[in-house]
Design an enzyme around this catalytic site. Structure first.
Site, PDB file in Angstrom:
ATOM      1  N   ARG A  63     -19.896  -2.118 -15.655  1.00 29.55           N
ATOM      2  CA  ARG A  63     -19.926  -3.139 -16.707  1.00 29.55           C
ATOM      3  C   ARG A  63     -20.945  -2.774 -17.789  1.00 29.55           C
ATOM      4  O   ARG A  63     -20.757  -3.088 -18.961  1.00 29.55           O
ATOM      5  CB  ARG A  63     -20.184  -4.531 -16.124  1.00 29.55           C
ATOM      6  CG  ARG A  63     -19.818  -5.665 -17.069  1.00 29.55           C
ATOM      7  CD  ARG A  63     -19.891  -7.041 -16.402  1.00 29.55           C
ATOM      8  NE  ARG A  63     -18.641  -7.464 -15.801  1.00 29.55           N
ATOM      9  CZ  ARG A  63     -17.666  -8.123 -16.445  1.00 29.55           C
ATOM     10  NH1 ARG A  63     -17.791  -8.452 -17.711  1.00 29.55           N
ATOM     11  NH2 ARG A  63     -16.565  -8.457 -15.804  1.00 29.55           N
TER      12      ARG A  63
ATOM     13  N   GLU B 259     -21.485 -16.656 -18.075  1.00 29.76           N
ATOM     14  CA  GLU B 259     -22.433 -15.576 -18.354  1.00 29.76           C
ATOM     15  C   GLU B 259     -22.681 -15.287 -19.833  1.00 29.76           C
ATOM     16  O   GLU B 259     -23.821 -14.995 -20.219  1.00 29.76           O
ATOM     17  CB  GLU B 259     -21.953 -14.279 -17.683  1.00 29.76           C
ATOM     18  CG  GLU B 259     -21.906 -14.343 -16.169  1.00 29.76           C
ATOM     19  CD  GLU B 259     -21.099 -13.185 -15.585  1.00 29.76           C
ATOM     20  OE1 GLU B 259     -19.865 -13.201 -15.704  1.00 29.76           O
ATOM     21  OE2 GLU B 259     -21.722 -12.277 -15.034  1.00 29.76           O
TER      22      GLU B 259
END
Ligand code: MTE
Ligand code: HPA
Ligand code: MOS
Length: 782
Positions: free
Chosen positions: A327, A730
């Site tokens: 990520r 997030e």
């Protein structure tokens, strides 16, 4: 904030209570604030329950020569002690790779590693006894730092590279070139409720476990393997967590396995609740990184070629570090098109606690890299960093393919950035700040605008699935269950709103129930911000199945066409008649119609090949932008956030009140990461910042003095997500990159126009003071 018009409001004259889009409070809000919400530690304790404590390694890397646990066994109240050789099944609690021992098997690899566990009548007795072990170590050379790990090629997983275009050629052809190295700190999740599990022995050696976990299914699986049984033999339940933030995605398995093993051995209920210091020492955190960059750009600041090296501290085992570092590689573009790019990612094995998920899951660290580089470019060219950021934004219809070959189809970066630039009066305030700084020698201000583009979906495609279970009782009330977990983010409330909307009944008829592996199997962790996207759709599907059966039944029973039946506002219109929802349910039951259903959802359109790092890992992107203004004292390094303007994209928000809480909370947590939360290990590999006395999370007084967060209006998700909403858990954390860059802006004002201060994150007072002192001493970053 105005409540958005919900689908329910559009369809019916009056709306049900808790319709999708209504800003209702968190279903447990009143219980949270009154202290009545039941967390794992509050569950009434069964008879003769034992309390556990863990004996931890005091060495970062050593062979265990001998363990003498006799004093532990003889301590008051102690009932049993277990270590590696007492494990009947697998000595592993690693989520992906079996490299995470429950109890150290003769080799310790970090200070705080679990070596044995003791069970006693009281918590105090267990904790005191655990300290009496005599362990003889034979020390081995520890690796304590990612740079050292890279030099020694000490990795938990193979290094990875993503390449697009020809960065080498672009770098040598570029008119301007900068190179540098950055240090970026990690972060402790600091959930208020620490790690905890209670294991109850059940019939025939089975276990029932209450665990504070984002991933009940994984706890079930790993606890079963530890006691030498199978998934069917263990049930795991979690009603809620007192915060998780990624820290309870993989970490609860260790706690639950220890409780499960002891319950299995003693035949008594066993609870393991870590003390805060032990929790911080023993469990994983956000990865800290060292980042090297080499960038070539033209005189307008447009990047022509870039090379990144990311090296993260993974700690002693792989845990989730593979996906986390992936990520990072997927987000080191943030909102910017990188035409010629090479990204190298090293997953460093160090003799420290194994790092894990934390809100953003590696994304924030990647974005930190590119935002720092753009700030560098702007300062080098003497331009406004916003102008240079804008120069590099992804385009629409051109320059719109990421380095992992996903075409960006929902780009609203410029729209959101211009709106927040205007709302925050960025340009005028930038001038005011310059004037202020010219007049003030010691107190300096700074401002920065940074965007966020965050990919939504688990990058491991198979995890993007969810299940739900819905029952309707004969009195017309509803029981909803799904594979997601509640950690304060409001998932259960949102899913209940979806079911209320689907069945057109008031939300107070719906009981939201604990996550339970025996109701919905094989659920993914509640993570990647995808909780409501996945479980909302699964619960909607379950409710829709029952609704379809009710419609079919009513059509036959009342001799009307199915298309003449409509659910609205707690009633069902059947042709010209209207009956209450309850009475339809009762009649259906009487006619033996099933009133229970499962539901399932898999995210469409995604496909991703990890071997080539290409495809479409993300269903869509969530966007946002923030302007932060700070003030620093250049004599002490102290800093305050004066004003923050946020514009964030929640699509068509399922619940604007809850989403606003996520936006503000996420931002503040990000600001803590980048300004005050500092993890510090000594040369013996001991974490010295393991309590709130030395590890500073933001408090009320650290909030921006003037905090203005808004949600993007009319922002329907272009993809068909649940009611066209967007994930919000997030992404807002990364809006806090603007705080870091505002501080850097203030620090830079101490030097000349093109000064590029070396500011390490977190920008604590010490870090700010170091940067200012270096500038005042006439040093320049180069
Ligand atoms: N909000 C609260 N209050 N507590 C938490 O622990 N975890 C965050 C975010 N918001 C968290 C939170 C993280 S890391 C994620 S991935 C998402 O919530 C998970 O929930 P969701 O997918 O339902 O948004
Ligand atoms: N995000 C969060 N948690 C995860 C992921 C992800 O992409 N993959 C596995 N666990
Ligand atoms: Mo969140 S870090 O995906 O649990």
């Amino acid at each position: 904030m105005d409540a958005k018009t919900s689908p329910g409001q559009k369809d019916a004259g009056r709306s049900i209570a808790g319709a999708v889009g209504s800003p209702i409070p968190h279903d447990s809000g009143h219980l949270h604030v009154s202290g009545e919400a039941i967390y794992t530690d509050d569950i009434p304790e069964p008879r003769e329950m034992l309390h556990l404590a863990v004996g931890m390694s005091s060495r970062p890397h050593a062979k265990i020569r001998n363990i003498d646990l006799s004093a532990v066994r003889e301590a008051p109240g102690v009932v049993d002690v277990i270590s590696a050789e007492d494990i009947p099944g697998q000595n592993n609690c690693g989520p992906v790779i079996a490299d995470d021992p429950i109890f150290a098997p003769g080799l310790v690899q970090y200070v705080g590693q679990s070596v044995f566990a003791v069970a006693a009548v009281t918590v105090d007795q267990a904790r005191k006894a655990a300290k009496l072990a005599k362990i003889e170590y034979e020390d081995l050379e520890p690796i304590l730092d990612p740079r050292d790990a890279v030099a020694k090629e000490s990795f938990v997983l193979p290094s990875e590279t993503i390449k697009r275009g020809d960065s080498k050629a672009a770098l040598s052809a570029a008119g301007n070139r900068l190179k540098g190295s950055l240090n970026l700190g990690g972060q402790d999740q600091f959930y208020l409720e620490g790690q905890i599990a209670t294991a109850l022995p059940a019939e025939d050696g089975d276990l029932y476990i209450y665990s504070s976990t984002q991933h009940p299914g994984e706890v079930q699986h790993l606890a079963a393997l530890a006691i030498g049984k199978q998934s069917k033999d263990v049930v795991v339940e979690c009603r809620r967590m007192g915060g998780a933030f990624g820290g309870k995605e993989s970490q609860p398995a260790l706690i639950a396995c220890i409780a499960g093993l002891m319950a299995n051995k003693t035949g008594r209920a066993c609870k393991l609740r870590l003390d805060r210091d032990d929790d911080m020492t023993m469990t994983g955190k956000r990865h800290d990184f060292v980042i090297d960059y080499d960038v070539g750009f033209d005189d307008t600041g447009r990047i022509e070629g870039i090379e990144f090296m990311f090296a993260s501290r993974c700690g002693m085992s792989a845990d989730l570090s593979g996906a986390i570092n992936d990520r990072t590689m997927f987000h080191c573009d943030n909102a910017y098109y990188l035409e010629n790019v090479t990204i190298v990612s090293h997953r460093c094995k160090t003799h420290t606690v194994s790092n894990t998920a934390f809100r953003g899951f590696g994304g924030p660290q990647g974005m930190f890299g590119i935002e720092y580089v753009l700030d560098e470019i702007a300062r080098y060219l003497g331009k406004d960093p916003l102008e240079v950021r804008r120069r590099n934004f992804y385009g629409i219809g051109e320059r719109d393919i990421t380095q992992y070959q996903q075409k960006i189809k929902d780009n609203i970066i410029e729209e959101i950035v211009s709106a927040v630039e205007e709302n925050a009066d960025y340009q005028a305030r930038r001038k005011d700040i310059q004037a202020f700084n010219d007049k003030n020698e010691f107190i300096k201000r700074g401002i920065a605008l940074t965007p966020v583009k965050f990919g939504i979906s688990f990058t491991a495609t198979h995890l993007n699935q969810a299940g739900a279970l819905v029952h309707i009782y004969t009195d017309g009330t509803v029981h909803v269950n799904h594979g997601g977990t509640e950690m304060g983010q409001g998932l259960f409330t949102k899913v209940a709103q979806v079911v209320a909307e689907e069945l057109q009944i008031d939300i107070d008829r719906i009981k939201i129930t604990a996550s339970d592996t025996s109701k919905v199997p094989n659920a993914s962790a509640t993570a990647a911000s995808a909780g409501s996207d996945l479980n909302g759709k699964a619960a909607q599907a379950a409710a829709a199945t029952i609704k379809k059966r009710l419609i079919k039944f009513a059509a036959e029973h009342f001799h009307v066409r199915q298309s003449d039946i409509e659910f609205e506002n707690n009633r069902v219109r059947i042709g010209k008649e209207s009956i209450s929802f309850d009475s339809l349910v009762q009649r259906a039951w009487f006619e033996r119609i099933s009133l229970s259903s499962t539901g399932f959802y898999r995210t469409p359109k995604i496909n991703y090949d990890r071997t080539t790092f290409s495809g479409r890992p993300f269903f869509y992107y969530a966007y946002g932008a923030a302007v932060s203004e700070v003030i620093i004292d250049t004599l002490t390094g102290e800093n305050r956030i004066l004003r923050v303007d946020i514009l964030h994209d929640c699509g068509e928000s399922l619940n604007p009140a809850i989403d606003m809480g996520q936006i503000e909370g996420g931002f503040v947590q990000g600001a803590g990461w980048l300004t005050s939360e500092e993890l510090w290990w000594n040369s013996e590999g001991e974490l010295m910042t393991h309590a709130p006395s030395t590890y500073k999370i933001p408090t009320c007084s650290d909030l921006p003095v003037d905090f203005r967060a808004t949600m993007l209006e009319s922002a329907s998700n272009r993809e068909e997500t649940i009611y066209r909403s967007k994930a919000v858990g997030e992404p807002p954390l990364m809006l806090a990159l603007s705080v870091f860059h505002a501080i850097r802006d203030a620090v830079a004002s101490v030097g000349d126009e093109q000064c590029r201060p070396q500011l390490d994150a977190p920008a604590t007072p010490e870090s700010v003071l170091r940067a200012v002192t270096a500038l005042r001493a006439g040093e320049r970053s180069s």
